[in-house]
Design an enzyme around this catalytic site. Structure first.
Site, PDB file in Angstrom:
ATOM      1  N   GLY A  79       0.815  -1.208   0.000  1.00 25.85           N
ATOM      2  CA  GLY A  79       0.000   0.000   0.000  1.00 25.85           C
ATOM      3  C   GLY A  79       0.846   1.253   0.000  1.00 25.85           C
ATOM      4  N   GLN A  80       0.189   2.403  -0.055  1.00 21.79           N
ATOM      5  CA  GLN A  80       0.920   3.674  -0.093  1.00 21.79           C
ATOM      6  C   GLN A  80       1.829   3.834   1.122  1.00 21.79           C
ATOM      7  OE1 GLN A  80      -0.882   7.365  -1.851  1.00 21.79           O
ATOM      8  NE2 GLN A  80      -2.800   6.363  -1.290  1.00 21.79           N
ATOM      9  N   ASP A 112      -2.271 -13.151   5.055  1.00 19.74           N
ATOM     10  CA  ASP A 112      -3.613 -12.812   4.605  1.00 19.74           C
ATOM     11  C   ASP A 112      -4.379 -12.242   5.798  1.00 19.74           C
ATOM     12  OD1 ASP A 112      -6.153 -12.602   3.647  1.00 19.74           O
ATOM     13  OD2 ASP A 112      -6.386 -14.697   3.064  1.00 19.74           O
ATOM     14  N   ALA A 162      -5.693  -1.336   4.876  1.00 23.41           N
ATOM     15  CA  ALA A 162      -7.035  -0.765   5.004  1.00 23.41           C
ATOM     16  C   ALA A 162      -7.810  -1.011   3.719  1.00 23.41           C
ATOM     17  CB  ALA A 162      -6.976   0.737   5.283  1.00 23.41           C
ATOM     18  N   THR A 168      -9.828   1.065   1.492  1.00 21.37           N
ATOM     19  CA  THR A 168      -9.942   2.517   1.361  1.00 21.37           C
ATOM     20  C   THR A 168     -10.815   2.967   0.194  1.00 21.37           C
ATOM     21  OG1 THR A 168      -7.910   2.575   0.039  1.00 21.37           O
ATOM     22  CG2 THR A 168      -7.689   2.907   2.424  1.00 21.37           C
ATOM     23  N   THR A 203      -8.686   7.615   9.872  1.00 18.09           N
ATOM     24  CA  THR A 203      -9.079   8.569   8.844  1.00 18.09           C
ATOM     25  C   THR A 203      -9.900   9.738   9.375  1.00 18.09           C
ATOM     26  OG1 THR A 203     -10.420   8.766   6.805  1.00 18.09           O
ATOM     27  CG2 THR A 203     -11.106   7.125   8.400  1.00 18.09           C
ATOM     28  N   ASP A 204      -9.873  10.830   8.626  1.00 19.66           N
ATOM     29  CA  ASP A 204     -10.727  11.979   8.912  1.00 19.66           C
ATOM     30  C   ASP A 204     -12.204  11.665   8.670  1.00 19.66           C
ATOM     31  OD1 ASP A 204     -10.045  11.735   6.171  1.00 19.66           O
ATOM     32  OD2 ASP A 204     -10.594  13.809   5.766  1.00 19.66           O
ATOM     33  N   TYR A 224     -17.257   3.212   4.814  1.00 17.32           N
ATOM     34  CA  TYR A 224     -15.812   3.293   5.017  1.00 17.32           C
ATOM     35  C   TYR A 224     -15.498   3.906   6.374  1.00 17.32           C
ATOM     36  CZ  TYR A 224     -11.120   5.271   4.747  1.00 17.32           C
ATOM     37  OH  TYR A 224      -9.825   5.639   5.039  1.00 17.32           O
TER      38      TYR A 224
END
Length: 303
Positions: free
Chosen positions: A11-12, A38, A62, A64, A103-104, A127
């Site tokens: 991921g990022q 996994d 996550a 996302t 997260t916001d 989400y």
């Protein structure tokens, strides 16, 4: 040497942690992708933690896809909450800290001033609901946790707003971007560096500042303003002949650009608590955007 076990290698944030880790000689990262663990299988998570015996666990996984989550609530719940619960259980069993990214979107966007960690949460969509459930699971299970709420994450890696806008600018004459949602665009490279920087602190015996923090840069803007900044900096970097330089960016309202999931209209986060407890904040937005664009330019991945 601090041994950090990272779930979410591809991921990022996972890729950003790998990129930044070379600057932190005292930290050894063990990054796990889906083949190695996994996260949909609780026993797989437990085995990974038992095998690597880390000093700290970092959850960079996550679900996302904000809109897709509306029709994939079960999968979002399994990744954003159930897997996180298992990580927290095993972190507590091993007596090691857990760093979890949230997260916001746990806020409803009705606020008018930057949200503090103690402000009421009320997510608008699946989400945000599943991310909040993950936060609550961590808080319930282990005191040794750091929950970092961040927002509008972008990087040179994977799918994100910066890369999408660069692509659209380069192939269209005009694009429309929402101008009535405000947040704090955050480079995952900066997130990664902040996390790596605090690892020696949070793994130290007696550390007592666990809890929930907001971790974003201090610059707030709309998606349209973000798009204009991307175009401006990209034009400087790629040159006037870059096809995206002449694309027109039109500001529209959320009502004119409907999405499956409703977004908070205001999700600016206050970072006062993080700065007070750790003594630093994330770099300024301009520097961070330029760095990401420069990394994209090196890979010719901006078109």
């Amino acid at each position: 040497m601090i041994r950090a076990l990272v779930f979410g290698r591809n991921g990022q944030l996972g890729r950003s942690l790998a990129m930044r880790s070379g600057d932190f000689a005292g930290v050894s990262l063990q990054l796990l992708d889906r083949n190695a663990c996994d996260v949909l299988q609780p026993t797989s998570i437990a085995r990974a933690i038992d095998l690597h015996r880390p000093d700290v666990i970092i959850n960079a996984t996550a679900y996302t896809a904000v809109d897709l989550a509306e029709n994939n609530g079960e999968l979002a719940q399994r990744i954003n909450c159930d897997a996180v619960r298992v990580m927290a259980d095993n972190a507590e069993r091993q007596s090691v800290p857990l760093i979890h990214i949230s997260t916001d979107y746990v806020f409803d966007g009705e606020g008018k001033t930057p949200y503090r960690e103690t402000d009421r949460v009320s997510p608008l969509g699946v989400y945000g609901q599943t991310k909040l459930a993950g936060e609550e699971a961590v808080q319930e299970i282990t005191e040794r946790h750091l929950i970092f709420r961040t927002s509008w994450v972008y990087s040179p890696f994977g799918k994100n707003f910066v890369k999408t806008i660069l692509r659209l600018l380069s192939v269209k004459n005009e694009i429309s971007v929402v101008n009535d949602q405000q947040g704090c665009p955050t480079s995952s490279l900066d997130l990664a560096e902040a996390i790596l920087r605090i690892l020696p602190i949070v793994t130290r015996t007696g550390f007592a500042k666990f809890g929930t923090y907001h971790l974003v840069p201090d610059t707030q803007m709309t998606w349209c303003q973000f798009s204009c900044a991307i175009q401006s900096e990209a034009t400087k970097l790629f040159g006037e002949k870059w096809p995206g330089a002449d694309c027109q960016i039109q500001a529209v309202t959320s009502a004119q650009f409907p999405t499956m999931a409703k977004r908070p209209s205001y999700s600016v986060l206050s970072t006062t608590k993080f700065k007070a407890n750790f003594g630093f904040g994330l770099p300024g937005f301009g520097h961070s955007l330029i760095e990401v664009l420069q990394n994209l330019a090196k890979g010719e991945d901006y078109a």
